[in-house]
Scaffold this active site. Structure first.
Site, mmCIF file in Angstrom:
data_model
loop_
_atom_site.group_PDB
_atom_site.id
_atom_site.type_symbol
_atom_site.label_atom_id
_atom_site.label_comp_id
_atom_site.label_asym_id
_atom_site.label_seq_id
_atom_site.Cartn_x
_atom_site.Cartn_y
_atom_site.Cartn_z
ATOM 1 N N ASP A 268 -13.138 -37.021 18.461
ATOM 2 C CA ASP A 268 -11.781 -37.470 18.778
ATOM 3 C C ASP A 268 -11.693 -38.870 19.373
ATOM 4 O O ASP A 268 -10.708 -39.582 19.136
ATOM 5 C CB ASP A 268 -11.120 -36.477 19.743
ATOM 6 C CG ASP A 268 -10.646 -35.214 19.035
ATOM 7 O OD1 ASP A 268 -10.549 -35.237 17.790
ATOM 8 O OD2 ASP A 268 -10.381 -34.214 19.721
ATOM 9 N N PHE A 274 -9.044 -41.612 21.779
ATOM 10 C CA PHE A 274 -8.562 -40.673 22.796
ATOM 11 C C PHE A 274 -7.620 -41.360 23.779
ATOM 12 O O PHE A 274 -6.651 -40.762 24.248
ATOM 13 C CB PHE A 274 -9.781 -40.102 23.533
ATOM 14 C CG PHE A 274 -9.479 -39.003 24.482
ATOM 15 C CD1 PHE A 274 -9.153 -37.742 24.037
ATOM 16 C CD2 PHE A 274 -9.547 -39.215 25.855
ATOM 17 C CE1 PHE A 274 -8.893 -36.707 24.933
ATOM 18 C CE2 PHE A 274 -9.290 -38.195 26.757
ATOM 19 C CZ PHE A 274 -8.954 -36.930 26.289
ATOM 20 N N GLY A 275 -7.886 -42.630 24.078
ATOM 21 C CA GLY A 275 -7.073 -43.349 25.058
ATOM 22 C C GLY A 275 -5.651 -43.576 24.594
ATOM 23 O O GLY A 275 -4.697 -43.324 25.336
ATOM 24 N N VAL A 352 -4.150 -35.139 21.247
ATOM 25 C CA VAL A 352 -4.796 -35.466 19.982
ATOM 26 C C VAL A 352 -4.361 -34.413 18.971
ATOM 27 O O VAL A 352 -4.909 -33.314 18.930
ATOM 28 C CB VAL A 352 -6.327 -35.507 20.126
ATOM 29 C CG1 VAL A 352 -6.962 -36.021 18.839
ATOM 30 C CG2 VAL A 352 -6.741 -36.375 21.309
ATOM 31 N N TYR A 355 -3.929 -30.569 20.150
ATOM 32 C CA TYR A 355 -4.511 -30.264 21.468
ATOM 33 C C TYR A 355 -4.051 -31.249 22.531
ATOM 34 O O TYR A 355 -3.969 -32.458 22.280
ATOM 35 C CB TYR A 355 -6.043 -30.279 21.402
ATOM 36 C CG TYR A 355 -6.643 -28.890 21.396
ATOM 37 C CD1 TYR A 355 -6.822 -28.176 22.574
ATOM 38 C CD2 TYR A 355 -7.014 -28.279 20.202
ATOM 39 C CE1 TYR A 355 -7.363 -26.901 22.572
ATOM 40 C CE2 TYR A 355 -7.560 -27.002 20.183
ATOM 41 C CZ TYR A 355 -7.726 -26.316 21.380
ATOM 42 O OH TYR A 355 -8.257 -25.045 21.372
ATOM 43 N N ASP A 356 -3.766 -30.720 23.737
ATOM 44 C CA ASP A 356 -3.438 -31.544 24.899
ATOM 45 C C ASP A 356 -4.581 -31.440 25.904
ATOM 46 O O ASP A 356 -4.899 -30.344 26.382
ATOM 47 C CB ASP A 356 -2.145 -31.054 25.559
ATOM 48 C CG ASP A 356 -0.921 -31.273 24.686
ATOM 49 O OD1 ASP A 356 0.003 -31.959 25.135
ATOM 50 O OD2 ASP A 356 -0.888 -30.756 23.540
ATOM 51 N N HIS A 410 -13.701 -22.483 17.143
ATOM 52 C CA HIS A 410 -14.109 -23.882 17.237
ATOM 53 C C HIS A 410 -14.735 -24.160 18.593
ATOM 54 O O HIS A 410 -14.753 -23.301 19.483
ATOM 55 C CB HIS A 410 -12.920 -24.814 16.999
ATOM 56 C CG HIS A 410 -11.799 -24.622 17.973
ATOM 57 N ND1 HIS A 410 -10.900 -23.573 17.891
ATOM 58 C CD2 HIS A 410 -11.436 -25.323 19.075
ATOM 59 C CE1 HIS A 410 -10.027 -23.646 18.882
ATOM 60 N NE2 HIS A 410 -10.338 -24.698 19.632
ATOM 61 N N ILE A 561 -29.913 -46.765 35.708
ATOM 62 C CA ILE A 561 -29.807 -45.687 34.722
ATOM 63 C C ILE A 561 -28.367 -45.218 34.551
ATOM 64 O O ILE A 561 -27.510 -45.429 35.408
ATOM 65 C CB ILE A 561 -30.696 -44.479 35.097
ATOM 66 C CG1 ILE A 561 -30.298 -43.916 36.474
ATOM 67 C CG2 ILE A 561 -32.169 -44.870 35.054
ATOM 68 C CD1 ILE A 561 -31.067 -42.659 36.867
ATOM 69 N N HIS A 571 -14.493 -21.701 21.814
ATOM 70 C CA HIS A 571 -13.155 -21.114 21.817
ATOM 71 C C HIS A 571 -13.019 -20.090 20.697
ATOM 72 O O HIS A 571 -12.960 -20.440 19.517
ATOM 73 C CB HIS A 571 -12.093 -22.203 21.658
ATOM 74 C CG HIS A 571 -10.693 -21.712 21.921
ATOM 75 N ND1 HIS A 571 -9.603 -22.541 22.001
ATOM 76 C CD2 HIS A 571 -10.213 -20.461 22.143
ATOM 77 C CE1 HIS A 571 -8.519 -21.828 22.243
ATOM 78 N NE2 HIS A 571 -8.868 -20.555 22.322
#
Length: 617
Positions: A268, A274-275, A352, A355-356, A410, A561, A571
């Site tokens: 995604d 995603f942003g 997306v 989906y929230d 999924h 690092i 799910h």
């Protein structure tokens, strides 16, 4: 041919190299700001470096590797509109007895399955509204359109089977569409801060209690927390904990093997950004009344700026939790000491498609940083001829949720990039194993106890951890600095939802989402290694991923690092997820481990008593 599309990331070169990363040097002359831009034009991906102060292109080269750039909203919209005027599709709608004006289509990435030559295409799947806004529960199953994004035209069309359309009744989740009886048992409540919030915002710089940090926004990652430092009263200075933290990638593979579903193995962040899927937060619903909101900006497909209003909210939370307490009944007077746990939360919601995702970064006065991911929204449903489970004699890859509706199984895997600087840049990963010891002499009537065995990871392969494989704690330490009694300064990673993938490692989808193979990875800092799934993720071959980088098995002991933590959810849909899912959450915490000389909140004073307001009066 559609206009060229653009993705731009700002670079701040007003810096000098310091231990392998860029730090601002106030003693040096400020250099010009630069932007790294990916442009898709003439079916080629170009990488352009621009000097913004001089309006000058410093470099321009064609990317010739595998994969394609992130999809933008404009081309997704154009692709989704093409079937609506395509004659074969219109015929398919007519033979199903559906109204074309009630059809809505969306573009989906297709993944990669070993092809040597690919084109930048998407598959367009369509849905039916007609009486509900919840079109995801009414897929037009069996129909699939393939669109070439570079040419913006349909290159393949299939109408494989006709499946009964699911009913619209009972699928609409809007409050205005619900019928009595209603659940109204909760009285109105609110949070009042009569003396104003305890945090301050100076641009994107946040100060609260003993914390300070910078809150940034990235088109691909969403919220970025950087320069997170906590004030140590004993040392009378701020001490760095995290240089930068953000979600690097999300892997969402569906488990349906049929023609219209097998390719739904989404990444995604790299495929959809995603942003920029962030949505405006609803005051007093997404965030409490005492929240402050921030807008964010990004570049659209043609390079013009766009704003997302109220993309972030910042607020103080008190939910009745206790920071520490003790009642001492053995001492006359019954000493009781309790401190309420007030925390600071930074929140964003990214939607997306169906989906929230609610993303919370929570800061605690005790020195902990907690990251929480909460999932809600709507299941990706599959149309079916089944109306009862006693009819099912085959693998349906999901759960029958309602008549003609299957919720497909999924996963969700999220990779967090955690560039920790525990009171300094040079750090190490220490695995603390808890081992059972048998008492072999007669020194105690007990037969066993457990002890701690510390193991410092020397190379990247040493630091790959699958949680649940044995009792262990994960600590990032600064081996160059110790407490007064000699313990290394450190921070512990306390995982929460730690599912691991069930796909075979040589499955093409898993090769692309290989960052999910382990729950913990550690790499030496490299400014080019930002995205766990690679830079060009759409149809990528998995050759520029966290899993590939770590094959070099570089040294990580006492180095600058980066810790990569994979949070996972399996799910299996349930009827309670229909027609909209109640929120489920997972979290992890970064908690001080010998970072302080003693309890850092020992001297925290309880807030003044609040004058309660009767909201029902």
């Amino acid at each position: 041919m559609p206009p060229s599309t653009m993705w731009a990331w700002m670079n701040h070169p007003n810096t000098r190299s310091y231990h392998g990363r860029y730090k601002i040097d106030p003693n040096e002359r400020l250099n010009p700001r630069r932007a790294f831009v990916i442009v898709r034009v003439d079916s080629k991906s170009r990488e352009i470096l621009i000097d913004l102060s001089k309006n000058l292109i410093l470099s321009d080269k064609v990317y010739r590797g595998n994969g394609y750039p992130t999809l933008n909203f404009e081309e997704q919209t154009l692709a989704g509109e093409l079937p609506l005027t395509y004659a074969p599709f219109m015929d398919s709608i007519a033979k199903r007895g559906l109204n074309i004006s009630e059809v809505l289509c969306q573009a989906f990435t297709i993944g990669w399955y070993g092809e040597k030559n690919t084109k930048r295409v998407v598959r367009v799947m369509c849905y039916y509204m007609d009486g509900t806004i919840n079109f995801y529960m009414r897929p037009i199953e069996g129909v699939m359109t393939t669109v070439d994004l570079d040419e913006m035209r349909i290159v393949d069309y299939r109408d494989r089977l006709i499946v009964p359309m699911a009913k619209a009744h009972g699928t609409d989740y809007r409050e205005s569409k619900q019928n009595p009886p209603f659940d109204t048992g909760i009285k109105a409540m609110t949070i009042l801060q009569q003396e104003r919030p305890s945090f301050s915002l100076d641009g994107n710089h946040v100060r609260w209690a003993n914390w300070q940090f910078h809150l940034g926004f990235d088109m691909r990652a969403g919220p970025i927390i950087s320069l997170a430092s906590i004030y140590d009263h004993d040392k009378d200075r701020y001490r760095r904990v995290m240089y930068k933290g953000y979600i690097s990638e999300l892997f969402v593979p569906y488990q349906d093997m049929t023609e219209e579903w097998y390719f739904r193995t989404y990444l995604d962040a790299g495929e959809y950004a995603f942003g920029i899927c962030a949505v405006p937060l609803e005051p007093s619903k997404d965030c409490p009344k005492n929240a402050k909101f921030l807008d964010v900006y990004y570049t659209t497909g043609d390079g013009t700026p766009a704003k997302i209003s109220r993309a972030f909210c910042v607020f103080e939370r008190y939910a009745g939790d206790v920071m520490w307490r003790h009642t001492e009944a053995a001492v006359p007077g019954d000493t009781v000491e309790v401190r309420p746990d007030v925390t600071l939360v930074v929140r964003m919601v990214s939607t997306v498609a169906n989906y929230d995702y609610t993303i919370d970064w929570e800061f605690k006065q005790s020195g902990s940083i907690k990251a929480t991911v909460s999932l809600s929204g709507i299941l990706a449903a599959k149309g079916s001829s089944y109306t009862h489970i006693n009819q099912i004699k085959e693998e349906i890859y999901g759960t029958l949720l309602a008549e003609n509706v299957i919720g497909t199984r999924h996963d969700h895997f999220l990779s967090f990039h955690l560039d920790l600087d525990i009171d300094g840049v040079a750090n190490s990963l220490m695995k603390t194993h808890l081992q059972t010891v048998r008492v072999t002499n007669e020194s105690s009537p007990r037969k066993s106890y457990w002890k701690v065995v510390n193991e410092v990871a020397k190379t990247e392969s040493d630091a790959k951890i699958r949680l649940g494989s044995g009792p262990a704690e994960i600590v990032v330490v600064n081996p160059n600095k110790q407490t007064k009694v000699g313990n290394d300064f450190g921070y512990r990673l306390i995982p929460g939802s730690a599912a691991t993938p069930l796909l075979l490692e040589d499955d093409f989808a898993q090769i692309r989402g290989a960052f999910s193979n382990y729950n913990v990875w550690v790499t030496p800092y490299n400014k080019s290694e930002k995205w766990a799934g690679g830079v060009y993720v759409d149809q990528s071959h998995g050759d520029d991923t966290l899993a590939k980088w770590t094959l070099r098995n570089r040294e990580i002991e006492n180095k600058d690092i980066v810790v990569w933590h994979t949070m996972g959810f399996h799910h299996v849909p349930l009827q309670e997820d229909y027609p909209i899912m109640p929120t489920i959450s997972g979290a992890f915490e970064l908690r001080p481990a010998n970072f302080f000389e003693h309890n850092p909140v020992l001297k925290v004073k309880s807030p003044k008593p609040v004058k309660w307001v009767n909201c029902s009066a």
